[in-house]
Design an enzyme around this catalytic site. Structure first.
Site, PDB file in Angstrom:
ATOM      1  N   GLU A 184      -3.878  94.875  81.877  1.00 41.64           N
ATOM      2  CA  GLU A 184      -4.127  93.166  82.142  1.00 41.64           C
ATOM      3  C   GLU A 184      -3.572  93.020  83.813  1.00 41.64           C
ATOM      4  O   GLU A 184      -3.521  91.694  83.742  1.00 41.64           O
ATOM      5  CB  GLU A 184      -3.738  92.450  81.185  1.00 41.64           C
ATOM      6  CG  GLU A 184      -4.368  92.728  79.881  1.00 41.64           C
ATOM      7  CD  GLU A 184      -6.075  92.141  79.832  1.00 41.64           C
ATOM      8  OE1 GLU A 184      -6.226  90.927  79.863  1.00 41.64           O
ATOM      9  OE2 GLU A 184      -6.588  93.287  79.763  1.00 41.64           O
ATOM     10  N   GLY A 185      -3.477  93.974  84.466  1.00 41.30           N
ATOM     11  CA  GLY A 185      -2.690  93.667  85.789  1.00 41.30           C
ATOM     12  C   GLY A 185      -1.347  94.128  85.969  1.00 41.30           C
ATOM     13  O   GLY A 185      -0.238  93.432  84.787  1.00 41.30           O
ATOM     14  N   ARG A 234      -4.281  86.911  80.101  1.00 48.03           N
ATOM     15  CA  ARG A 234      -2.873  87.039  80.418  1.00 48.03           C
ATOM     16  C   ARG A 234      -1.827  86.253  79.678  1.00 48.03           C
ATOM     17  O   ARG A 234      -0.682  86.583  79.210  1.00 48.03           O
ATOM     18  CB  ARG A 234      -2.698  86.547  82.005  1.00 48.03           C
ATOM     19  CG  ARG A 234      -2.997  87.823  82.882  1.00 48.03           C
ATOM     20  CD  ARG A 234      -2.324  87.409  84.440  1.00 48.03           C
ATOM     21  NE  ARG A 234      -2.711  86.001  84.797  1.00 48.03           N
ATOM     22  CZ  ARG A 234      -3.829  86.281  85.966  1.00 48.03           C
ATOM     23  NH1 ARG A 234      -4.374  87.340  86.221  1.00 48.03           N
ATOM     24  NH2 ARG A 234      -4.308  85.111  86.246  1.00 48.03           N
ATOM     25  N   PRO A 262     -11.733 105.040  87.109  1.00 48.57           N
ATOM     26  CA  PRO A 262     -10.785 105.869  87.487  1.00 48.57           C
ATOM     27  C   PRO A 262     -10.390 106.014  88.917  1.00 48.57           C
ATOM     28  O   PRO A 262      -9.142 106.265  89.094  1.00 48.57           O
ATOM     29  CB  PRO A 262     -11.784 107.435  87.087  1.00 48.57           C
ATOM     30  CG  PRO A 262     -12.653 106.894  86.126  1.00 48.57           C
ATOM     31  CD  PRO A 262     -12.902 105.480  86.416  1.00 48.57           C
ATOM     32  N   PHE A 292      -9.461 103.929  80.762  1.00 52.09           N
ATOM     33  CA  PHE A 292      -8.359 103.120  80.039  1.00 52.09           C
ATOM     34  C   PHE A 292      -9.124 101.976  79.127  1.00 52.09           C
ATOM     35  O   PHE A 292      -8.432 100.780  79.412  1.00 52.09           O
ATOM     36  CB  PHE A 292      -7.436 102.711  80.954  1.00 52.09           C
ATOM     37  CG  PHE A 292      -6.741 103.949  81.518  1.00 52.09           C
ATOM     38  CD1 PHE A 292      -6.297 104.917  81.094  1.00 52.09           C
ATOM     39  CD2 PHE A 292      -6.478 103.823  83.151  1.00 52.09           C
ATOM     40  CE1 PHE A 292      -5.573 105.896  81.912  1.00 52.09           C
ATOM     41  CE2 PHE A 292      -5.792 104.964  83.712  1.00 52.09           C
ATOM     42  CZ  PHE A 292      -5.451 106.089  83.051  1.00 52.09           C
ATOM     43  N   ILE A 293     -10.341 102.121  78.741  1.00 55.35           N
ATOM     44  CA  ILE A 293     -10.941 101.031  77.891  1.00 55.35           C
ATOM     45  C   ILE A 293     -10.222 100.689  76.539  1.00 55.35           C
ATOM     46  O   ILE A 293     -10.466 101.796  75.538  1.00 55.35           O
ATOM     47  CB  ILE A 293     -12.274 101.134  77.737  1.00 55.35           C
ATOM     48  CG1 ILE A 293     -12.957 101.552  79.298  1.00 55.35           C
ATOM     49  CG2 ILE A 293     -13.032 100.157  77.252  1.00 55.35           C
ATOM     50  CD1 ILE A 293     -12.505 100.240  80.135  1.00 55.35           C
ATOM     51  N   GLY A 350      23.477 106.225  69.347  1.00 55.69           N
ATOM     52  CA  GLY A 350      22.462 107.436  69.016  1.00 55.69           C
ATOM     53  C   GLY A 350      21.312 106.871  68.028  1.00 55.69           C
ATOM     54  O   GLY A 350      20.499 107.814  68.314  1.00 55.69           O
TER      55      GLY A 350
END
Length: 382
Positions: free
Chosen positions: A365-366, A245, A128, A156-157, A342
């Site tokens: 992941e960065g 990545r 956090p 954020f796992i 639209g």
């Protein structure tokens, strides 16, 4: 370069994944998973049965013994078929490469086959207070009576609420910062005493995946659960991200292609002012721009994946691929909304969902800022 010089085996992999998505990915299911925050476990299990998940794991653990390049092809094709279902199908194995690359024989033999049997897992890095800064970790693990005692919180796992086991980055040497971090395996995450898991709440995109907060309160694991040696965790994490990545870049590239495919279909059908949208020169220019960016992103990514498999791991190149593929995904999805007019703003046309799914590839992941920083550092020196 035709098909990027894919081998026959690689072309067969792409074909097999496409057949899988054609048969299993339903548009109504994708919309439902997005709206209801539903994880399609059945798709993940089918993908593992077909050998798509863990295709880069050694054969002795149930994989196909292939490389990051083949894994990238699978992820790209899954996400090209659908951004929501594609992401949910490959992401439940997140974090397993920590075990694959740094675990001992016993750890690999126990945990990698479980991934290939369809058990979700997770990698617990982010906290956090620190976000992308893995050089600062507040979660601590201390030795006590031959066990590691873990205390702290990870945020954020990915897969938090569905993972059966995971790897957690801990501070194992007080005051040493990144030089005193280690990875520990934690099993039975959903039922373990001292482990508390909470959903982070409604997300902007990738809503079919689980994202949560994991807290550890005096959680005890065996000293054999240490992965790859004490106080090597930060360096293992950096190597892990060189591989992950590539996977996230493939996710982004697939999403960009998904948005582009839907755009082409729409402008070739939709008429305005007496002609197809595809006949307007301004729209043709937009299509040319996005197609060129997708091609450039693919070249970067494929080169990064091939280099990885050859042992030529280049953080500069993997960061370039991750940043540029993520940016291209967002731009392709944004342009898809614009060219739908639209209708692009209406859920029934799905391009707004694709945009929401695309945005995360510039963050996790960065972040793209971290990628640019790493690129510049690799070029200019530390």
């Amino acid at each position: 370069m035709k098909d990027f010089d894919l081998t026959e085996e690689q072309r067969d992999i792409v074909k097999a994944v496409r057949e899988f998505t054609d048969g299993e990915f339903e548009l109504d299911r994708a919309r439902e998973c997005d709206q209801e925050h539903e994880f399609p476990l059945d798709l993940y299990e089918k993908a593992t049965e077909l050998g798509f998940i863990g295709i880069h794991f050694p054969e002795e653990y149930g994989g196909a013994g292939l490389g990051a390049f083949e894994n990238m092809l699978v992820v790209e094709e899954l996400c090209r078929a659908d951004s929501t279902l594609g992401t949910a199908t490959f992401i439940p194995k997140f974090g397993s490469e920590i075990i694959l690359r740094f675990g001992n024989d016993e750890q690999k033999s126990e945990y990698l086959p479980r991934v290939l049997d369809g058990e979700p897992c997770c990698g617990m890095f982010t906290e956090p207070e620190h976000g992308s800064d893995l050089s600062s970790v507040d979660t601590k693990a201390e030795k006590e009576n031959g066990e590691w005692v873990i205390n702290g919180t990870k945020q954020f796992i990915t897969n938090a609420e569905i993972a059966d086991f995971g790897t957690v980055l801990c501070q194992t040497k007080t005051g040493a910062k990144h030089k005193g971090e280690s990875f520990l395996l934690v099993d039975d995450l959903q039922d373990r005493d001292g482990v508390s898991i909470n959903d982070v709440g409604t997300k902007f995109g990738i809503r079919s995946t689980s994202t949560g907060e994991v807290s550890f309160n005096d959680v005890r694991v065996s000293e054999e659960n240490l992965i790859g040696g004490k106080n090597k965790g930060f360096y293992q994490a950096m190597e892990f991200f060189d591989e992950s990545r590539i996977e996230v870049s493939a996710q982004a590239l697939g999403i960009a292609e998904c948005a582009f495919d839907k755009t082409i279909d729409y402008i070739q059908e939709r008429e305005q002012f007496g002609q197809k949208l595809s006949k307007f020169e301004g729209i043709q220019f937009k299509i040319a721009e996005i197609a060129t960016k997708i091609e450039a992103a693919k070249n970067l990514l494929y080169k990064a994946a091939r280099n990885f498999d050859r042992g030529n791991i280049d953080p500069r190149l993997t960061c370039m691929a991750k940043w540029y593929c993520g940016q291209t995904a967002v731009e392709a999805a944004d342009e898809a909304i614009q060219l739908h007019g639209g209708y692009g703003y209406i859920a029934d046309y799905d391009v707004e969902r694709i945009y929401r799914d695309a945005k995360i590839t510039e963050i996790y992941e960065g972040t793209k800022e971290i990628q640019k920083y790493t690129i510049a550092r690799e070029i200019l020196g530390r």
